[in-house]
Design an enzyme around this catalytic site. Sequence first.
Site, short mmCIF file in Angstrom:
data_model
loop_
_atom_site.label_atom_id
_atom_site.label_comp_id
_atom_site.label_asym_id
_atom_site.label_seq_id
_atom_site.Cartn_x
_atom_site.Cartn_y
_atom_site.Cartn_z
N GLY A 1 16.47 61.19 12.48
CA GLY A 1 17.49 61.16 13.53
C GLY A 1 18.70 60.31 13.19
N ILE B 1 18.83 57.27 12.10
CA ILE B 1 18.69 56.32 11.00
C ILE B 1 19.31 56.93 9.75
CG2 ILE B 1 17.05 54.95 9.66
CD1 ILE B 1 15.00 55.41 11.89
N ASP C 1 5.51 68.06 10.18
CA ASP C 1 6.86 67.52 10.38
C ASP C 1 7.14 66.40 9.37
OD1 ASP C 1 9.31 67.04 12.34
OD2 ASP C 1 8.39 65.09 12.01
N LYS D 1 9.85 66.25 5.96
CA LYS D 1 10.81 65.16 5.79
C LYS D 1 10.56 64.39 4.49
CE LYS D 1 11.24 64.58 10.80
NZ LYS D 1 10.82 63.76 11.97
N GLY E 1 14.85 62.54 19.31
CA GLY E 1 15.55 62.53 20.61
C GLY E 1 16.88 63.22 20.48
#
Length: 425
Positions: free
Chosen positions: A134, A136, A201, A205, A302
Site C-alpha cells: 500500500g 509504504i 497474496d 508480493k 486499505g
Amino acid sequence: MQKVTIGFLGCGNIGSGVWKLISDFRYEFAHRHQLEITVKKILVRDVTKPRGFSLPEGVLTDRAEDVLEDSEIQIVMEFLGGEYPATSYILQALHNGKTVVTANKVALALHWHELQAEAVRQQVGLYYEASVCGAIPVIDVLQHSLGANRIDKLYGIINGTTNYILSRMAETGLPYEQVLQEAQQLGLAEPDPASDVEGLDAAYKLSIMASLAFHGRVTFPKVYREGITRVTDQDIAFGREMGLVLKLLAIAKRTGNQVEVRVHPTFLPKSHPLARVDGSFNAVYLHGHACQEMMLQGRGAGDMPTASALVSDLIRAATASVHQHPTFRNTEQPDPSLDFSQNWVTRYYLRLSCSDSVGVLARVSDCFAKENISIATMVQKDTGMPGRVTIVLTTHAAPELALQHAIHALDTQICRVESVIRVEE
C-alpha cells in the site's frame, strides 16, 4: 502548466479514493508540480449505479475501449485487480502508447515480463508502487534508494488480514475460525479469504519484492507457500511461553547465487522489530551490505493508503521525462543466474502428540539425532487425555530436508506430528 488526461479502469473503493485525492489536491499538484490532471473516462460495470461522489456528465462508461482506445488519454490507472481481464487491458493500454499505473500484484507477479516488454517497446511507463504494501514506499526503496546495496535478507509482514488474525489470536486466545469470522465482520477479511489466509497474496508480493531486491526475476511458482489455516491458539500460547511471536512471514534470502523465497507461519523472538507489528499493519525488514538493517512500516492495505501510492505514481509518471524500468533480465522463466533452494536452514518448533509410555522420548530424540538435528528444548505438556502427552520441542538450526526426513521417520503409532513451525532470528 502541464496538462495530463487520464482514464480509470474500475472505480470501486480504491478508484474512488484516487478520484478523491486527485480532486482534493488539484491546487497542490498545480503549485508543487505544475500539473493539471483531468479524468476523462472511467470504466465501470454499471453506469447507473449510485456513487458516493459526483462525477461530470459522460465520464462513466461500460466500454473498455472508451479508455483504452481514446488517443487523448495518456495515462491509464487500473483498479480492477485479479489476473484477467486486467492483464489484457494493461497490455492493450501499453500497446496503444499509454503509460499504466496499477496496484495489481497478481497481474504483475504473473505477467511482469510481458507488461514490461510492451512498455519498453512503446517507450511508455509501467508504475506499480501500490502493488506491494500500500502506502509504504518499499518498491521505490528497493529500486532507487538502496541502489548501492546488495540485499541479502528481506522479511515481510505483507498481508494485513493474516497479521490481524494472528495478532488477535495472540491477544485473546481465541481459535483461528472465530477470529477469522470477526475479521470478516469488520471487513478486514474477504467473504472468501483464501488468497490471504493461504498465503497467495503474500507470495505474489514476495515475487515482486525479491526480484527487485536480488536484481533477477523471481517468478511466483518459485515461492514456497504455507498459509495460516492450520495455526492453533495452542501453538501461539506455547510459543509465547518460549518468548516467541507468530507471524505470517514472507522471507527472501540470498547467499552468493543461492536464493530462497518462502511464505509461511514463522515464530520470531519477541525482541525482533517485526514481532511488535500488530493488527493490520504491514512492515518490511531488510538487510543490505551497506545500509545494514532497515525497517519500513505502515498501512499496507486499505482504500486510501493504496490510493495514496497510486496517486504518487501518477504524479511520477506524468512528470517523468524518461520512464525507467528494472534493468534485470525480466523473462517468463526465473533468472538462470539464481539458484533456487528449498533446503533452507532454520530453527523449528514442533508439537507432538505422543503415547505416554516409557522410551517414547528417547525414540523421538533418536529420529532427530539420525538426521544430525540437535534438539534445543523439549517440554512435556499434560493433554488431559489418558495415555497421551503433548511434547513441544524446538531445534537448533537444521536443513529443511533433514527435518522432513526426521518427521517421516517417527512411528505414527506412538507419536503424531501436530504442528511444525519454522523459527527465524
